[in-house]
Design an enzyme around this catalytic site. Structure first.
Site, mmCIF file in Angstrom:
data_model
loop_
_atom_site.group_PDB
_atom_site.id
_atom_site.type_symbol
_atom_site.label_atom_id
_atom_site.label_comp_id
_atom_site.label_asym_id
_atom_site.label_seq_id
_atom_site.Cartn_x
_atom_site.Cartn_y
_atom_site.Cartn_z
ATOM 1 N N ASN A 9 0.869 -1.183 0.000
ATOM 2 C CA ASN A 9 0.000 0.000 0.000
ATOM 3 C C ASN A 9 0.905 1.231 0.000
ATOM 4 O OD1 ASN A 9 -1.808 2.046 0.473
ATOM 5 N ND2 ASN A 9 -2.230 1.465 2.601
ATOM 6 N N LYS A 11 0.114 4.304 -0.329
ATOM 7 C CA LYS A 11 -0.523 5.509 0.222
ATOM 8 C C LYS A 11 -0.273 6.706 -0.709
ATOM 9 C CE LYS A 11 0.184 3.511 4.716
ATOM 10 N NZ LYS A 11 0.023 3.647 6.137
ATOM 11 N N HIS A 95 -9.371 0.931 4.683
ATOM 12 C CA HIS A 95 -8.111 1.115 5.398
ATOM 13 C C HIS A 95 -8.365 2.028 6.600
ATOM 14 C CE1 HIS A 95 -4.031 2.444 6.317
ATOM 15 N NE2 HIS A 95 -3.632 1.345 5.710
ATOM 16 N N GLU A 97 -6.865 4.494 7.658
ATOM 17 C CA GLU A 97 -6.736 5.929 7.366
ATOM 18 C C GLU A 97 -7.989 6.459 6.671
ATOM 19 O OE1 GLU A 97 -2.909 5.571 5.462
ATOM 20 O OE2 GLU A 97 -2.071 4.997 7.396
ATOM 21 N N GLU A 167 -5.346 -5.298 10.403
ATOM 22 C CA GLU A 167 -4.340 -4.257 10.608
ATOM 23 C C GLU A 167 -4.620 -3.544 11.929
ATOM 24 O OE1 GLU A 167 -2.376 -3.057 6.673
ATOM 25 O OE2 GLU A 167 -4.042 -1.711 7.018
ATOM 26 N N GLY A 173 2.414 2.061 10.616
ATOM 27 C CA GLY A 173 3.341 3.186 10.469
ATOM 28 C C GLY A 173 4.038 3.580 11.755
ATOM 29 N N SER A 212 3.497 -2.377 10.231
ATOM 30 C CA SER A 212 4.953 -2.362 10.381
ATOM 31 C C SER A 212 5.608 -3.694 10.016
ATOM 32 C CB SER A 212 5.332 -1.921 11.804
ATOM 33 O OG SER A 212 4.859 -0.605 12.035
#
Ligand code: PEP
Length: 249
Positions: A9, A11, A95, A97, A167, A173, A212
């Site tokens: 991904n 982003k 996701h 985000e 996730e 991240g 991560s």
């Protein structure tokens, strides 16, 4: 045995020129692994370049999001058909985000997944708890509710055409990875929950871990019986690191 999937991904990273450079790095390195399907998910503006460059290769292309609608007055949105006709075959949905910054709900993600499936795209549907929820002992409750919501109305046929990604939000991240045992426990829970819809489809369902993942921790995660590969953010932006993860699968 379920085929492993390693999806990157990207982003909001990589212009067209940067996309081409990164993909050439992947094609020139040892990024092919017979046990794993490799997917890259660049931003919308780089999808066409990625599809052109990867045509005929082992690397598949995914979008990072899409609209629930087929077309219309939805400024800034992109439809499933627009992705598909470029040569895209996967799409990340829900996701964290998107959930956090765009208020995406399980219900909306479910509608997007239905639109993706009916267009012929493979959705990679993301679920996962926040740190506060984990520390409050609510991981299974949160993840269970997300599964019920994003998979509402789905049966064996739909489950056979999609991918789930667990996730944990606190691991995305942050450099803080769930241990293989922690991740496996949630993956087992997810598979059991999906078994409530259809046992056979749950046994075949690919469930990716994301948060991560790096070349040096991927093997321990991918060895777990219910972890079928990874959804990789930061480490997918470096060809060598991503290749290390592909080879761990
Ligand atoms: C992600 O964004 O899906 C992700 C897992 O990111 P990272 O690998 O950087 O934690």
């Amino acid at each position: 045995m379920r085929q492993k999937i390693v999806a990157g991904n990207w982003k909001m990273h990589c212009t067209v020129a940067e996309t081409e450079a990164l993909l050439k790095g992947l094609l020139e390195g040892k990024s092919q692994n017979d046990r794993a399907t490799v997917v890259v998910c660049p931003p919308f503006t780089s999808l066409e370049a990625a599809c052109n460059l990867l045509k005929g290769s082992h690397i598949r292309v995914g979008g990072q999001d899409m609209s629930e609608h087929p077309k219309g007055a939805f400024t800034g949105e992109v439809s499933a058909e627009m992705l598909l006709t470029l040569g895209v075959s996967f799409v990340i949905l829900g996701h964290s985000e998107r959930r956090q910054y765009h208020a995406e709900s399980d219900n909306l993600i479910n509608r997007k997944a239905k639109a993706a499936l009916s267009a012929g795209l493979t959705p990679i549907i993301c679920i996962g708890e926040t740190l506060t929820e984990r520390e409050a002992g609510q991981t299974e409750q949160v993840v269970g509710t997300q599964i019920d919501g994003v998979l509402a109305g789905f049966g064996a046929v739909e489950l056979g055409k999609l991918v789930l990604a667990y996730e944990p939000v606190w691991a995305i991240g942050t450099g803080r990875t769930a241990t293989p045992a922690m991740a496996q426990a949630v993956h087992r829970f997810i598979r059991e929950r999906v078994s409530g819809i259809n046992q056979d489809a749950a046994a075949k369902l690919p469930i990716l871990y994301g948060g991560s993942v790096k070349a040096d921790n991927a093997r321990g995660l991918f060895e777990q019986p219910d972890i079928d590969g990874g959804l990789v953010g930061g480490a997918s932006l470096k060809a060598d690191e991503f290749i290390g993860i592909i080879n761990a699968a």
